[in-house]
Design a protein around this motif. Structure first.
Motif, PDB file in Angstrom:
ATOM      1  N   UNK A 114      23.256  16.272  24.838  1.00 47.58           N
ATOM      2  CA  UNK A 114      22.997  17.711  24.741  1.00 47.58           C
ATOM      3  C   UNK A 114      23.478  18.426  26.000  1.00 47.58           C
ATOM      4  N   UNK A 115      23.196  17.855  27.159  1.00 49.54           N
ATOM      5  CA  UNK A 115      23.642  18.460  28.422  1.00 49.54           C
ATOM      6  C   UNK A 115      25.169  18.475  28.511  1.00 49.54           C
ATOM      7  N   UNK A 116      25.815  17.416  28.061  1.00 46.59           N
ATOM      8  CA  UNK A 116      27.274  17.366  28.067  1.00 46.59           C
ATOM      9  C   UNK A 116      27.853  18.430  27.140  1.00 46.59           C
ATOM     10  N   UNK A 117      27.246  18.572  25.973  1.00 46.49           N
ATOM     11  CA  UNK A 117      27.712  19.576  25.022  1.00 46.49           C
ATOM     12  C   UNK A 117      27.572  20.983  25.589  1.00 46.49           C
ATOM     13  N   UNK A 118      26.435  21.264  26.183  1.00 41.86           N
ATOM     14  CA  UNK A 118      26.210  22.577  26.798  1.00 41.86           C
ATOM     15  C   UNK A 118      27.229  22.830  27.903  1.00 41.86           C
ATOM     16  N   UNK A 119      27.483  21.822  28.722  1.00 45.47           N
ATOM     17  CA  UNK A 119      28.454  21.950  29.811  1.00 45.47           C
ATOM     18  C   UNK A 119      29.852  22.264  29.254  1.00 45.47           C
ATOM     19  N   UNK A 131      30.024  25.875  27.899  1.00 46.44           N
ATOM     20  CA  UNK A 131      30.090  26.864  28.979  1.00 46.44           C
ATOM     21  C   UNK A 131      31.507  27.008  29.534  1.00 46.44           C
ATOM     22  N   UNK A 132      32.332  25.989  29.378  1.00 48.23           N
ATOM     23  CA  UNK A 132      33.709  26.027  29.876  1.00 48.23           C
ATOM     24  C   UNK A 132      34.710  26.488  28.818  1.00 48.23           C
ATOM     25  N   UNK A 133      34.256  26.631  27.572  1.00 46.89           N
ATOM     26  CA  UNK A 133      35.126  27.024  26.472  1.00 46.89           C
ATOM     27  C   UNK A 133      35.666  28.426  26.683  1.00 46.89           C
ATOM     28  N   UNK A 134      36.931  28.659  26.358  1.00 46.59           N
ATOM     29  CA  UNK A 134      37.444  30.037  26.379  1.00 46.59           C
ATOM     30  C   UNK A 134      36.789  30.846  25.258  1.00 46.59           C
ATOM     31  N   UNK A 135      36.582  32.133  25.494  1.00 48.77           N
ATOM     32  CA  UNK A 135      35.918  32.999  24.517  1.00 48.77           C
ATOM     33  C   UNK A 135      36.571  32.927  23.145  1.00 48.77           C
ATOM     34  N   UNK A 144      29.410  34.768  25.251  1.00 47.97           N
ATOM     35  CA  UNK A 144      28.363  34.208  26.121  1.00 47.97           C
ATOM     36  C   UNK A 144      27.995  35.184  27.226  1.00 47.97           C
ATOM     37  N   UNK A 145      28.976  35.885  27.768  1.00 50.26           N
ATOM     38  CA  UNK A 145      28.706  36.844  28.830  1.00 50.26           C
ATOM     39  C   UNK A 145      27.827  37.996  28.328  1.00 50.26           C
TER      40      UNK A 145
END
Length: 69
Positions: free
Chosen positions: A4-9, A12-16, A61-62
């Protein structure tokens, strides 16, 4: 680090531009594999999210983060 933490990380790095596709895939997985384990309220939320996505009505996300303050 948990999955789950890896997925969230990674999210968070995905382009919009890819976030909507990622959300669509997660909703697909949830609907396909977990549907029997979710409440009617959660099913309604998923349906509303899918409809909003199809209409292009979703937050980045922003935008979401700025609304949480």
């Amino acid at each position: 680090m948990t999955i789950k933490e890896q997925l969230i990380q990674e999210v968070e790095l995905f382009p919009d531009a890819l976030l909507a596709e990622a959300l669509d895939f997660v909703l697909f997985l949830k609907t396909r594999y977990i549907d029997t384990e979710i409440t009617t309220e959660e099913q309604d939320t998923i349906l509303a999210s899918q409809t909003a996505y199809e209409l292009g009505d979703y937050l980045t996300l922003e935008q979401y983060a700025s609304n949480q303050v």
